[in-house]
Scaffold this motif. Structure first.
Motif, mmCIF file in Angstrom:
data_model
loop_
_atom_site.group_PDB
_atom_site.id
_atom_site.type_symbol
_atom_site.label_atom_id
_atom_site.label_comp_id
_atom_site.label_asym_id
_atom_site.label_seq_id
_atom_site.Cartn_x
_atom_site.Cartn_y
_atom_site.Cartn_z
ATOM 1 N N ARG A 85 13.931 -30.417 -39.426
ATOM 2 C CA ARG A 85 13.303 -30.403 -37.893
ATOM 3 C C ARG A 85 11.467 -29.604 -37.831
ATOM 4 N N GLU A 86 10.855 -30.668 -36.369
ATOM 5 C CA GLU A 86 9.884 -29.761 -36.249
ATOM 6 C C GLU A 86 10.501 -28.011 -35.964
ATOM 7 N N GLY A 87 8.875 -27.527 -37.093
ATOM 8 C CA GLY A 87 9.175 -26.201 -36.419
ATOM 9 C C GLY A 87 7.930 -25.572 -35.801
ATOM 10 N N LYS A 88 7.745 -24.284 -36.509
ATOM 11 C CA LYS A 88 6.070 -24.302 -36.113
ATOM 12 C C LYS A 88 4.989 -25.344 -35.475
ATOM 13 N N ALA A 89 4.385 -24.892 -34.551
ATOM 14 C CA ALA A 89 2.731 -26.074 -34.472
ATOM 15 C C ALA A 89 1.934 -25.466 -35.831
ATOM 16 N N SER A 90 1.717 -27.053 -36.079
ATOM 17 C CA SER A 90 0.884 -26.780 -36.971
ATOM 18 C C SER A 90 -0.814 -26.455 -36.421
ATOM 19 N N ASP A 91 -1.528 -26.180 -38.045
ATOM 20 C CA ASP A 91 -3.037 -26.345 -37.159
ATOM 21 C C ASP A 91 -3.395 -27.402 -36.513
ATOM 22 N N ASP A 92 -3.152 -28.549 -36.923
ATOM 23 C CA ASP A 92 -3.771 -29.224 -36.739
ATOM 24 C C ASP A 92 -3.268 -29.488 -35.123
ATOM 25 N N GLU A 93 -2.364 -29.180 -34.345
ATOM 26 C CA GLU A 93 -1.371 -29.267 -33.439
ATOM 27 C C GLU A 93 -1.778 -28.321 -32.708
ATOM 28 N N ILE A 94 -2.685 -27.009 -32.947
ATOM 29 C CA ILE A 94 -3.487 -25.601 -32.407
ATOM 30 C C ILE A 94 -4.246 -25.960 -32.261
ATOM 31 N N LEU A 95 -5.208 -26.696 -32.771
ATOM 32 C CA LEU A 95 -6.743 -27.070 -32.324
ATOM 33 C C LEU A 95 -6.990 -28.002 -31.887
ATOM 34 N N THR A 96 -5.913 -28.755 -31.462
ATOM 35 C CA THR A 96 -5.388 -30.271 -30.867
ATOM 36 C C THR A 96 -5.155 -29.360 -29.285
ATOM 37 N N CYS A 97 -4.356 -28.686 -29.167
ATOM 38 C CA CYS A 97 -4.261 -27.692 -28.265
ATOM 39 C C CYS A 97 -5.400 -26.896 -27.430
ATOM 40 N N ARG A 98 -6.261 -25.831 -27.899
ATOM 41 C CA ARG A 98 -7.649 -25.405 -27.922
ATOM 42 C C ARG A 98 -8.358 -26.273 -27.221
ATOM 43 N N LEU A 99 -8.759 -27.715 -28.143
ATOM 44 C CA LEU A 99 -9.497 -28.991 -27.544
ATOM 45 C C LEU A 99 -9.196 -28.690 -25.786
ATOM 46 N N VAL A 100 -8.281 -29.344 -25.823
ATOM 47 C CA VAL A 100 -7.314 -29.429 -24.529
ATOM 48 C C VAL A 100 -7.193 -28.344 -23.455
ATOM 49 N N ASP A 101 -6.807 -27.054 -23.798
ATOM 50 C CA ASP A 101 -6.966 -25.774 -23.167
ATOM 51 C C ASP A 101 -8.650 -25.618 -22.216
ATOM 52 N N ARG A 102 -9.453 -25.791 -23.869
ATOM 53 C CA ARG A 102 -11.089 -25.431 -23.181
ATOM 54 C C ARG A 102 -11.601 -26.281 -22.280
ATOM 55 N N ALA A 103 -11.463 -27.634 -22.133
ATOM 56 C CA ALA A 103 -11.849 -28.518 -20.978
ATOM 57 C C ALA A 103 -10.715 -28.250 -19.694
ATOM 58 N N LEU A 104 -10.128 -27.785 -19.021
ATOM 59 C CA LEU A 104 -9.385 -27.620 -18.487
ATOM 60 C C LEU A 104 -8.842 -26.154 -17.717
ATOM 61 N N ARG A 105 -9.212 -25.185 -17.944
ATOM 62 C CA ARG A 105 -8.950 -24.218 -18.011
ATOM 63 C C ARG A 105 -10.338 -23.862 -17.062
ATOM 64 N N PRO A 106 -11.526 -24.384 -17.720
ATOM 65 C CA PRO A 106 -12.199 -23.763 -16.377
ATOM 66 C C PRO A 106 -12.708 -24.290 -14.855
ATOM 67 N N LEU A 107 -10.749 -25.493 -15.027
ATOM 68 C CA LEU A 107 -11.933 -26.774 -13.249
ATOM 69 C C LEU A 107 -10.429 -25.659 -12.277
ATOM 70 N N PHE A 108 -9.340 -25.096 -13.161
ATOM 71 C CA PHE A 108 -8.601 -24.180 -11.921
ATOM 72 C C PHE A 108 -9.578 -23.316 -11.097
ATOM 73 N N PRO A 109 -9.006 -23.167 -9.306
ATOM 74 C CA PRO A 109 -9.615 -22.165 -8.719
ATOM 75 C C PRO A 109 -9.980 -20.661 -9.528
ATOM 76 N N SER A 110 -10.532 -20.225 -9.227
ATOM 77 C CA SER A 110 -10.722 -19.064 -9.320
ATOM 78 C C SER A 110 -9.550 -17.938 -9.006
ATOM 79 N N ASP A 111 -9.409 -18.374 -7.793
ATOM 80 C CA ASP A 111 -8.382 -17.096 -7.095
ATOM 81 C C ASP A 111 -6.647 -17.689 -7.398
ATOM 82 N N TYR A 112 -6.893 -18.745 -8.574
ATOM 83 C CA TYR A 112 -5.032 -19.293 -8.776
ATOM 84 C C TYR A 112 -4.926 -18.145 -9.379
ATOM 85 N N HIS A 113 -3.667 -18.203 -10.362
ATOM 86 C CA HIS A 113 -3.233 -16.816 -11.079
ATOM 87 C C HIS A 113 -1.518 -17.448 -11.549
ATOM 88 N N ALA A 114 -1.196 -18.491 -10.356
ATOM 89 C CA ALA A 114 0.075 -17.968 -10.837
ATOM 90 C C ALA A 114 0.119 -19.055 -12.751
#
Length: 778
Positions: free
Chosen positions: A80-109
């Motif tokens: 069964r699939e277990g914890k995320a592999s290193d490659d999956e984590i690296l892909t998460c980081r690529l997506v996160d770093r592109a999305l994060r700056p584009l949320f409004p600065s006062d949005y904290h949900a």
């Protein structure tokens, strides 16, 4: 179902389809992305309100690959699939770093983005599509999001820039970049290169951005059709404009003065903290009527407003006076000192210190058995160059426990790995592991890992093609101003309070890896070009410090390094070396105290022998060469009797190669049994290879040809055996006796004279002798 489908084309004509309204409809936003046979599902959910006291963007991105997508079972006991592999984590980081700056600065949900790979045929690379799918899911929701983005992979293949290349195409690429951008600005870059020039990197970014713009326009159309261009209302901050202005009035100049003092990291932090605490004391004394809870709320606002004051003071000091937090100019590099072999027993070690950032790095060399098995959904392979990055809390003076490897450590280590891996020769027989322990950190610890890794690799005697250095660049640019400053070798605070973190690694001849995060809007290619040129000058300065410490890899490895010798053998001999059930290779390893591995590739067997000393390696190589050697007619061998038969015995002349020593070839005299010659199983006997059957490949041996022939010995004539299919010659019909005629008996006369003499008359039997015979009853 209200299913909506949108399609966008890549420059080469391939299409990406986005579909929403069919799957995962209870999420705030969801969509299915399809390209060829690759299918991704992206969903996004956001909390209705922020957790009280949250003053940051709590975004979490997950990217997971289902093994069923490629028709495979997961490994492990549970299957069964277990914890995320290193490659999956690296892909998460690529997506996160592109999305994060584009949320409004006062949005904290709290926002959770999930991207799941449900189908893949191994042709298209799904990680290049995850960012686009995530942004489309946000576009399908009413979650506040300032600009849609997309991500693409760009590779240069035969001089041409290819968007989202296939797995097969990547083998010919000299540049592999992931680029995330809005329709107007590049937000994120990460990738590796084979010593390309800065202008080539800029051209790749332009090609990627041109492909991203239609994807962003399609998302605007999708939002209008769904009605999600109007986002939900929220209120996650309560502000006090009067208090904000008071904090700025009372603290700005004091903070500005601290910036200009060029204090070290901890002293500067204490000075900034003191300014804030003094303001709180003054404010509390002036507003004694406030309750304790009300005062706590005001102090939380003071913390927030003072952070903005500190940030503004630092940025204005750089822009107006060109003075940085530690007193350097914008192009200055912090003081550097290096050392190799600080540790006696690791195969290679180094210390690299730049300002208040320090890395202690070790190198370990192993054999093929030490390779890392990569078992991902679309990639099952072995990795022979490993780099691990550790960031313990004490390196920043924090008193907290260390809880395993985090995503940040995986990401920073991967960047350093990319920067160095291209300089390890492909024919280097060792498996290499580099471990960077960050002992001090104040900015750019991943680039310190690259520099320390270069030093440790050369100290270990790894024949690197060229040494590699790395540097992190920063940017200060206020909105609405044309003035900006590019900073070389940024500090941790300059990263946190600045607008860009742009890391590059390279040799003297070109770039090998890069990573860039943008926190501001409107980064022009002019700024990027200046940052790249300034980074190149900084890398060259650092590279000189490295080569001053150790100019080239050590000619000899340290005594404790295991020795490895590699040879190639014909493919057909692999089974002979391994033996049934691995019996032969295991026996060789046990007898010679070595580790032997065999890998079949390119139609040959690649054999690797490792041992602590040369004698063991030589002994193992001799055994292997004996197995793969081809016996030659006329050669004499010291053989071992393996079995005895009535017609002779089988003698092993080489490992796995037996030949027949016929009973007639044991001695010059005639033997009735093999035992007459005193031969037993296990005996050693010298034999000569006198013939090889061309059809069966069987070996014919002789021992008697190696001993002296007895005097007067006459070889018996042997009628030659007919060849296969040939009939033995029979006598002519006229020579045979006719039916009823008796065959003449052979004469027993021995001499020539007797044979030619006339026949003698028969002798008559005496009568009395006949009478005597009659008395007996027969």
């Amino acid at each position: 179902m209200n299913v909506i489908t949108k399609t966008v084309s890549l420059p080469d004509g391939r299409q990406i389809t986005i579909e929403t309204g069919k799957l995962a409809k209870q999420a705030d936003g969801s969509c299915t992305l399809r390209m060829g046979n690759t299918v991704l599902l992206a969903t996004v959910c956001a909390a209705k309100d922020a957790v009280p006291g949250t003053d940051f963007m709590p975004l979490q991105v997950e990217y997971r690959e289902q093994y069923a997508a490629a028709g495979r079972f997961p490994g492990g006991f549970t299957k069964r699939e277990g914890k995320a592999s290193d490659d999956e984590i690296l892909t998460c980081r690529l997506v996160d770093r592109a999305l994060r700056p584009l949320f409004p600065s006062d949005y904290h949900a709290e926002v959770f983005v999930n991207v799941i790979l449900f189908s893949a045929d191994g042709v298209d690379q799904p990680d290049a599509l995850a960012g686009f799918a995530a942004s489309c899911a946000l576009a399908c929701s009413d979650i506040p999001f300032e600009f849609p983005i997309s991500e693409v992979r760009v590779a240069r293949i035969n001089g041409e820039y290819v968007i989202n290349p296939t797995f097969a195409q990547m083998s010919e690429a000299d540049m592999d970049l992931m680029v995330g951008a809005t329709a107007d600005n590049i937000m994120m870059v990460e990738g590796e290169m084979k010593e390309v020039q800065e202008a080539d990197l800029l051209n790749a970014l332009k090609a990627a951005h041109a492909a991203i713009k239609p994807m962003c326009e399609m998302q605007y159309e999708l939002m209008k059709e769904l009605g999600t261009d109007v986002k939900r209302e929220y209120c996650h901050e309560v502000n006090d404009d009067e208090l904000k202005e008071q904090v700025k009035t009372d603290c700005y100049q004091k903070a500005y003065d601290v910036v200009k003092q060029a204090l070290e990291k901890h002293a500067r932090a204490e000075a900034f903290e003191q300014i804030k605490e003094e303001f709180k004391e003054t404010y509390a004394a002036a507003h004694a009527e406030l309750t304790e809870d009300e005062m706590e709320e005001k102090f939380a606002l003071v913390d927030k407003y003072y952070h903005d004051v500190e940030k503004d003071a630092m940025r204005r000091c750089i822009l107006d006076e060109g003075v940085r937090l530690d007193g350097r100019k914008t192009t200055d590099i912090r003081p550097i000192w290096c050392e190799v072999s600080p540790l006696p027993m690791p195969h290679g070690s180094s210390i690299f210190t730049r300002g208040e950032t320090q890395s202690l790095t070790t190198v370990t060399l192993g054999n093929k058995m030490d390779e890392k098995l990569v078992d991902n959904v679309l990639d099952k392979s072995y990795m022979r160059f490993l780099l691990h990055y550790n960031f313990p809390p004490f390196c920043t003076g924090e008193a907290k426990p260390q809880r395993g490897v985090g995503r940040r450590e995986i990401g920073h280590g991967h960047l350093a790995w990319r920067g160095l891996k291209g300089q390890i020769p492909s024919d280097f027989p060792y498996t290499v592991r580099v471990v960077s322990q960050i002992l001090e950190s104040n900015g750019s610890s991943s680039m310190a890992t690259v520099c320390a890794g270069t030093l440790a690799l050369m100290d270990a005697g790894v024949p690197m093609k060229k040494p590699v250095s790395g540097i992190a660049m920063g940017l200060i640019k206020n909105p609405g101003e044309d003035k900006y400053a590019v900073l070389s070798d940024i500090l941790g605070d300059e990263d946190h309070l600045g607008d860009m973190d742009f890391k590059t690694t390279g040799t003297k001849d070109g770039l090998t890896a890069t990573q860039m995060d943008i926190k501001c809007d409107g980064l022009s290619y002019e700024i990027l070009e200046k940052a790249l040129a300034q980074a190149k000058a900084g890398r060259e300065h650092i590279l000189n410090c490295i080569t001053d410490t150790i100019a080239e890899p050590r000619a000899e490895m340290k005594p404790q390094v295991p020795r490895i010798v590699s040879i190639d053998i014909p493919k057909e001999f692999i089974g002979a070396v391994i033996g049934p059930g691995g019996k032969i290779i295991q026996q060789m390893q046990e007898e010679t105290n070595t580790t032997i591995t065999i890998d079949e590739a390119d139609g040959v067997g690649h054999v690797q022998v490792s041992a602590p000393n040369k004698d063991s390696i030589d002994a193992a190589l001799a055994k292997i060469k004996a197995i793969v050697a081809i016996p030659e007619i006329g050669e004499v061998y010291d053989g071992t009797v393996r079995s005895i038969m009535p017609y002779g015995c089988f003698v092993e002349i080489m490992p796995g190669k037996d030949g027949l020593l016929h009973i007639s070839e044991i001695d010059w005299k005639r033997l009735e049994t093999v035992e007459e010659a005193g031969i037993k199983e296990g005996d050693h006997i010298q034999v000569k290879l006198i013939d090889i059957d061309q059809k069966t490949g069987k070996y014919k041996l002789s021992h008697r040809v190696l001993i002296e022939k007895p005097e007067g010995y006459v070889e018996r004539e042997r009628r030659p055996r007919p060849e296969r299919g040939e009939r033995r010659e029979r006598p002519q019909r006229g020579d045979r006796p006719q039916r009823g005629e008796r065959r003449p008996r052979p004469s027993f006369n021995n001499s020539e004279a007797d044979r030619e003499a006339p026949a003698q008359p028969a002798v008559e039997t005496p009568k009395d002798f006949t009478d005597a015979l009659d008395k007996f009853d027969f």
